[in-house]
Write an enzyme that holds these catalytic residues in place. Structure first.
Site, PDB file in Angstrom:
ATOM      1  N   ARG A  99       8.032  23.000  16.734  1.00  0.00           N
ATOM      2  CA  ARG A  99       8.690  24.316  16.775  1.00  0.00           C
ATOM      3  C   ARG A  99       7.691  25.459  16.722  1.00  0.00           C
ATOM      4  O   ARG A  99       8.048  26.607  16.965  1.00  0.00           O
ATOM      5  CB  ARG A  99       9.695  24.422  15.637  1.00  0.00           C
ATOM      6  CG  ARG A  99      10.865  23.496  15.841  1.00  0.00           C
ATOM      7  CD  ARG A  99      11.788  23.438  14.664  1.00  0.00           C
ATOM      8  NE  ARG A  99      12.654  22.273  14.808  1.00  0.00           N
ATOM      9  CZ  ARG A  99      13.729  22.065  14.094  1.00  0.00           C
ATOM     10  NH1 ARG A  99      14.086  22.932  13.164  1.00  0.00           N
ATOM     11  NH2 ARG A  99      14.448  20.978  14.284  1.00  0.00           N
ATOM     12  N   GLU A 122      -4.566  14.733  20.599  1.00  0.00           N
ATOM     13  CA  GLU A 122      -4.796  15.504  21.829  1.00  0.00           C
ATOM     14  C   GLU A 122      -3.903  16.739  21.732  1.00  0.00           C
ATOM     15  O   GLU A 122      -2.755  16.721  22.146  1.00  0.00           O
ATOM     16  CB  GLU A 122      -4.434  14.659  23.056  1.00  0.00           C
ATOM     17  CG  GLU A 122      -5.200  13.356  23.112  1.00  0.00           C
ATOM     18  CD  GLU A 122      -4.291  12.165  23.356  1.00  0.00           C
ATOM     19  OE1 GLU A 122      -3.075  12.336  23.517  1.00  0.00           O
ATOM     20  OE2 GLU A 122      -4.811  11.046  23.362  1.00  0.00           O
ATOM     21  N   TYR A 152      -5.833  -9.129  18.530  1.00  0.00           N
ATOM     22  CA  TYR A 152      -5.706  -7.924  17.706  1.00  0.00           C
ATOM     23  C   TYR A 152      -6.712  -6.872  18.169  1.00  0.00           C
ATOM     24  O   TYR A 152      -7.839  -7.204  18.545  1.00  0.00           O
ATOM     25  CB  TYR A 152      -5.966  -8.251  16.234  1.00  0.00           C
ATOM     26  CG  TYR A 152      -4.850  -9.039  15.591  1.00  0.00           C
ATOM     27  CD1 TYR A 152      -3.829  -8.391  14.909  1.00  0.00           C
ATOM     28  CD2 TYR A 152      -4.821 -10.428  15.666  1.00  0.00           C
ATOM     29  CE1 TYR A 152      -2.798  -9.116  14.313  1.00  0.00           C
ATOM     30  CE2 TYR A 152      -3.805 -11.151  15.085  1.00  0.00           C
ATOM     31  CZ  TYR A 152      -2.796 -10.496  14.407  1.00  0.00           C
ATOM     32  OH  TYR A 152      -1.787 -11.206  13.825  1.00  0.00           O
TER      33      TYR A 152
END
Length: 178
Positions: A99, A122, A152
């Site tokens: 917001r 980012e 993994y």
């Protein structure tokens, strides 16, 4: 299935999820809040090249905060170091951050099972916004995995983001073979 607060705590107790530092107040109903680390970075060159190493300039966020500018990609980092050994972690922005017009990731919201590091963000903004070290910036959501895992992330020979860091890490696309 997304882990609930009780399940996240149980996995922390078992050692399959690690969050450092961990604060109980950061635990939501089905997520854990992460905070903006001390450092931001910007790319040195205006034109980025996917086939070469694009260098960054790293700087510390001052106590009075730092004003992010539109049309600039900032790399940030989470304050929290995390390890996820049995679930798929997703990093999403908080609605309060959204917001303010702050996006915390362009495409890289999903981690891999075995990811052990801070999260590089980012960051882009729609208008100028002042941000502060330590402010809530996102939330981690953990998904259950079905089936066994052969490879993994933290044990992959070609994993590009395994080195533990407190600073943002630039794109390592140039290391890919294509």
């Amino acid at each position: 299935m997304i882990l609930t607060d009780k399940q996240i705590l149980a996995e922390i107790e078992k050692g399959t999820i690690l969050i450092e530092p961990f604060k109980r107040s950061g635990l939501g109903t089905n997520s854990y809040d992460v905070h903006l680390g001390r450092y931001l970075a910007t790319y040195r060159d205006e034109v980025l090249d996917a086939r070469r190493h694009n260098e960054i300039d790293v700087f510390e966020i001052p106590e009075e905060g730092f004003v992010l500018q539109p049309n600039t990609l900032y790399l940030g980092v989470t304050l929290e170091y995390t390890e996820t050994h049995a679930h798929v972690p997703f990093l999403e922005g908080k609605s309060s951050v959204g917001r303010l017009g702050i996006d915390i990731h362009a495409t890289a919201g999903k981690g891999d099972v075995g990811f052990c590091n801070t999260w590089t963000l980012e960051i882009s903004v729609t208008q100028q916004v002042r941000v502060y070290h330590g402010m809530p910036i996102g939330q981690l959501i953990y998904f259950e995995v079905k089936g066994g895992i052969e490879n993994y992330y933290n044990s992959k020979a070609n994993a590009k983001y395994n080195n533990r860091t407190t600073k943002p890490v630039e794109s390592m696309m140039w290391r890919n073979e294509w």
